[in-house]
Design a protein around this motif. Sequence first.
Motif, PDB file in Angstrom:
ATOM      1  N   THR A 154      -4.673   1.370   5.061  1.00  0.00           N
ATOM      2  CA  THR A 154      -4.407   2.379   4.020  1.00  0.00           C
ATOM      3  C   THR A 154      -3.614   3.543   4.597  1.00  0.00           C
ATOM      4  OG1 THR A 154      -6.489   1.775   2.921  1.00  0.00           O
ATOM      5  CG2 THR A 154      -5.459   3.852   2.268  1.00  0.00           C
ATOM      6  N   LEU A 173       0.735   3.772  -3.157  1.00  0.00           N
ATOM      7  CA  LEU A 173       0.287   5.150  -2.947  1.00  0.00           C
ATOM      8  C   LEU A 173       1.406   6.147  -3.259  1.00  0.00           C
ATOM      9  CD1 LEU A 173      -1.760   4.526   0.308  1.00  0.00           C
ATOM     10  CD2 LEU A 173      -2.704   5.406  -1.842  1.00  0.00           C
ATOM     11  N   VAL A 190       0.097   5.088   3.751  1.00  0.00           N
ATOM     12  CA  VAL A 190       0.388   6.516   3.554  1.00  0.00           C
ATOM     13  C   VAL A 190       1.539   6.946   4.456  1.00  0.00           C
ATOM     14  CG1 VAL A 190      -0.500   8.857   3.846  1.00  0.00           C
ATOM     15  CG2 VAL A 190      -1.941   7.108   2.774  1.00  0.00           C
ATOM     16  N   THR A 223      -0.157  11.847  -2.322  1.00  0.00           N
ATOM     17  CA  THR A 223      -0.194  10.509  -1.727  1.00  0.00           C
ATOM     18  C   THR A 223      -1.279  10.424  -0.663  1.00  0.00           C
ATOM     19  OG1 THR A 223       2.173  10.207  -2.140  1.00  0.00           O
ATOM     20  CG2 THR A 223       1.166   8.781  -0.486  1.00  0.00           C
ATOM     21  N   LEU A 276       0.833  -1.203   0.000  1.00  0.00           N
ATOM     22  CA  LEU A 276       0.000   0.000   0.000  1.00  0.00           C
ATOM     23  C   LEU A 276       0.867   1.253   0.000  1.00  0.00           C
ATOM     24  CD1 LEU A 276      -2.801  -1.107   2.467  1.00  0.00           C
ATOM     25  CD2 LEU A 276      -3.202  -0.239   0.164  1.00  0.00           C
ATOM     26  N   GLY A 293      -4.885   8.204  -0.711  1.00  0.00           N
ATOM     27  CA  GLY A 293      -5.261   7.320   0.387  1.00  0.00           C
ATOM     28  C   GLY A 293      -6.645   7.634   0.935  1.00  0.00           C
ATOM     29  N   VAL A 311      -5.340  -0.355  -4.643  1.00  0.00           N
ATOM     30  CA  VAL A 311      -5.297   0.019  -3.227  1.00  0.00           C
ATOM     31  C   VAL A 311      -6.503  -0.506  -2.461  1.00  0.00           C
ATOM     32  CG1 VAL A 311      -5.433   1.987  -1.629  1.00  0.00           C
ATOM     33  CG2 VAL A 311      -3.741   1.991  -3.477  1.00  0.00           C
TER      34      VAL A 311
END
Length: 430
Positions: A353, A115, A357, A134, A111, A138, A314
């Motif tokens: 998620t 991202l 990030v 980014t 992830l 997310g 994602v």
Amino acid sequence: MAADIPAGVDPAPSRPAVGLLRKLGPGLVTGAADDDPSGIATYSQVGAAFGYSLAWTMLFSFPLMVVIQEIAARIGSVTGAGIAQNLRRHYPHIVVRIVVGLLVIANVINLGADLGAMGAALDQLLGGPVHLYTVGFGVVCIALEVFVAYPRYAAALKWATLSLFAYVAVAFAARVPIDRALSGTLIPTLTLDAPHAMALVAVLGTTISPYLFFWQSGQEVEEGHRRHVKPLCVAPDMAGPELGRIRTDTIIGMGFSNLIALSIIVATAATLHAQGITDIQTSAQAAQALRPIAGDFAFALFASGIIATGMLAVPVLAGSAAYGVGEMFGWTTGLARGLKEARAFYAVIALTTLAGVALNFTPIDPIKALYWSAVVNGVLAAPLMAAMMLIATNKRAMGRLTLSLPMMIAGWLATAVMAAASISFFVLSV
């Protein structure tokens, strides 16, 4: 009359194209999500470093992908439960905890890498703050999974797969020499050294990834709920058409996935490798390197494709982690469930998620970890595939719909190939 049509039966069988489109769903989305920014980086690296010599791996991995993804889907459709829940039901809890723990770790790394690659691609197209992009990607992905109704969301994911055709266009724009591309694709060659072994494991780890098993299995459970189809172990009379649908969906989805991957390999081989550019670390770097060679059009297509595939992948990465964690703890799971009904499930989606990030704000560079995340997935896949095979051949789990002998042989063969590739990587590296 519509009320007399049994659940799960196509009411318009006279329209073959419409019927085929309705059959496509979890398998198509799973195959498309396999070509995420991490995968794009891996295929770009392989094409840039080795030219056409490893293009054959796409044909080699295709039957392995089909059989193991079909087994994952069958587990969900037959038992009405995902992989982690089946492990929890029939095997020691320590097994499911280890499997799900490794899945979450690998998914968070993926992830973060995906991202970050999306943010970098948008920066190349528009300029601006990469980190802000980014974070924005997310947040948007979380909002879509949590707040968009499942039927609409599933349909959106299906249509999003069309974005991958950008890479077929890139291959045409790159003016690939057909004879050399066909030779590299149809005639296997393998050099027994560490770089080639790592590349092979990376390709297999990208095409045959643990998160895809959890996602397709969980989506088959969701599809059963949506179409009011009982688990096949309870309603074995429906097994014929349902398992046929799963096979068609999986073959087309995995075929589509490998076509795109092959397009990326041959496009970067024809451009970057041909110009002596063999060291590509990220998908965004591959897009930028294409610009002076293949032109602005190919560059824009490549960079836009990174963003589009990231928006597809994602949610799949976060969703597969949520399926695994939720099933491990016995929570209510599923994207078709409301937020109030499945708070913990959606919380895992959001947290994984956001953890991805956050990786982009640490000294760890998730972009450079793209290639290695594929290698890690390749190493982790074999034990999980073995666990899936144990479930799929367990009569307590599958009833009388355990795997046929040909499927069982093919499944264990795929597992053995992944194990052999992982072992070869470690032996040759040492």
